[in-house]
Design a protein around this motif. Sequence first.
Motif, mmCIF file in Angstrom:
data_model
loop_
_atom_site.group_PDB
_atom_site.id
_atom_site.type_symbol
_atom_site.label_atom_id
_atom_site.label_comp_id
_atom_site.label_asym_id
_atom_site.label_seq_id
_atom_site.Cartn_x
_atom_site.Cartn_y
_atom_site.Cartn_z
ATOM 1 N N VAL A 83 -25.195 43.193 56.739
ATOM 2 C CA VAL A 83 -24.135 42.532 55.964
ATOM 3 C C VAL A 83 -23.413 41.560 57.269
ATOM 4 N N CYS A 140 -26.127 38.224 53.543
ATOM 5 C CA CYS A 140 -26.826 39.786 53.868
ATOM 6 C C CYS A 140 -27.987 38.508 54.733
ATOM 7 N N PHE A 200 -33.152 43.843 52.455
ATOM 8 C CA PHE A 200 -32.020 43.076 54.400
ATOM 9 C C PHE A 200 -31.868 44.648 55.419
#
Length: 190
Positions: A147, A114, A144
């Motif tokens: 991904v 992340c 975040f």
Amino acid sequence: MKRKILVCALIIGVLAVSALGTLAYFTSEDTATNVVTAGNVKIELKENALSEDGETLVPFENDQIGIMPGTEVSKIVTVENTGNQPAFIRIKLDKNIILAEDKTGETDLSLITCDLNLKDWTEKDGWYYYNAALPAGEETVPIFTKVKFADEMSNMYQNSKAEIKINAEAVQSANNGDSAIGAAGWPETE
């Protein structure tokens, strides 16, 4: 004899005045009920993503299918303070890869990353602490926004499932130190 009668009359008079004095009190009574409502600490974990136009936030769909090695998936994670008091916030990320039934081997969780925001969040003991008290009704800066699935993911990961479990917790910030890391009252964790 007159004297005895006079003394007896005086004693009876003093006793009568004393009796009346003890029987006559001024009294008053009142009851007050004071209601004090305590504040509350409540949070809501928010998971959003950018739409295909790259500008609009939409709810994150948990079932992302067909992700290939080298792919980045939009996932924007924030916490909203839905209570009525400022709070300190922390988040823990638990990654897991579940291989397809026909695959075996030890999974490498470092293949899923992340883009952690370590400017507004600080890591300690596996938890990420938001660097400021979060006012009521406000939302954190994302921990975040993406991904990434590493280019190095081999055929072992075909049809596998990647999970990122996000745990968010909050404690009051009022009278609880200067930072989330030093605050008291965090739930006990394993």
